[in-house]
Enzyme design. Structure first.
Site, short mmCIF file in Angstrom:
data_model
loop_
_atom_site.label_atom_id
_atom_site.label_comp_id
_atom_site.label_asym_id
_atom_site.label_seq_id
_atom_site.Cartn_x
_atom_site.Cartn_y
_atom_site.Cartn_z
CG ASP A 21 7.79 0.29 0.49
OD1 ASP A 21 8.39 0.61 1.54
OD2 ASP A 21 6.64 -0.20 0.48
CG ASP A 199 2.75 -1.10 0.14
OD1 ASP A 199 1.92 -1.53 0.96
OD2 ASP A 199 3.85 -0.64 0.48
#
Length: 256
Positions: A21, A199
């Site tokens: 990510d 996250d």
């Protein structure tokens, strides 16, 4: 769910496929998404990892791939953007949209009116998805959720996702997990063990896909997650990505 100190094993470029990510994982979250920064040294290290993994390296992000290119230049990489609604299957390849922006036009109109009425909310138009930001105004979370839900109403075929200080809507049928699974059917990813770092709540789709493939799922930061491992922050991610074989996230020898 993972424990607070369940550190991931070392990355093994010879057998792992690395998926990462961007926001909150490679860069710190900021009030204005366009203001994020990543050091040239970190970008260079990502290029080294890409080569070590024989090209089995991809970014999976809620951002557009064109935006990732700007932040990570001169690195060229495979990517899934807007949660997989656009995809680039190889470095330097074409960006292929899997959905057009026109289907969001009625929702776009309602959201535009809503953020005009409440200017502390901010609308980000990614073309194939629409994001209402309320960072800096946590008291507006309920208003942001209500606005997006009202814009969608009973229209079928749309997905609404909550993230870190955002509410996002896009055409349904795609998420980071599906994008990751699609990459894993292609060279040079096929046959490798997937590793995914993320996250946010939207990264839980990626964790689920990785676990189904017996891979390594790594949650960055606090909060509940179905990931098997955790790194505490963005700095820990960069330390882990740059660690020597046999070292953990904080430079400690892994138990054997």
């Amino acid at each position: 769910m993972l424990g607070p100190m369940n550190l991931p094993p070392p990355l093994d470029p010879a057998r792992h496929a690395l998926f990462i990510d961007f926001d909150g994982t490679l860069v710190e979250l900021v009030d204005r998404p366009e203001d994020v920064r990543i050091s040239p040294e970190a970008v260079q290290r990502l290029g080294v990892l890409q080569r070590q993994c024989a090209g089995a390296f991809a970014l999976l992000s809620g951002r557009r791939i064109a935006d990732l290119d700007r932040f990570l230049s001169p690195l060229a990489f495979a990517a899934g953007g807007i949660h997989g609604l656009e995809r680039r299957e190889e470095p330097g390849g074409p960006i292929v949209p899997l959905a057009g922006p026109a289907g969001l036009d009625p929702i776009r109109l309602v959201l535009s009116v809503g953020v005009t009425e409440e200017p502390r909310l901010r609308l980000e138009d990614k073309g194939t998805s629409l994001v209402v930001h309320y960072r800096g105004h946590p008291e507006l979370e309920g208003a942001a959720v209500e606005l997006v839900q009202r814009s969608v109403a009973d229209e079928p075929g749309f997905a609404v996702m909550k993230g870190d200080n955002i509410v996002e809507v896009h055409l349904g049928g795609m998420d980071k997990g599906k994008a990751l699974s699609a990459f894993m059917t292609r060279e040079p990813f096929v046959g490798r063990v997937p590793v995914y770092l993320g996250d946010d709540t939207t990264d839980e789709f990626g964790f689920a896909a990785v676990k189904a493939l017996n891979g390594v799922s790594i949650k960055v930061g606090n909060g509940p997650s179905e990931a098997d491992y955790r790194l505490s922050c963005v700095d820990s991610v960069h330390r882990w990505l740059g660690s020597e074989p046999g070292l953990g996230a904080d430079g400690m020898k892994e138990a054997s």
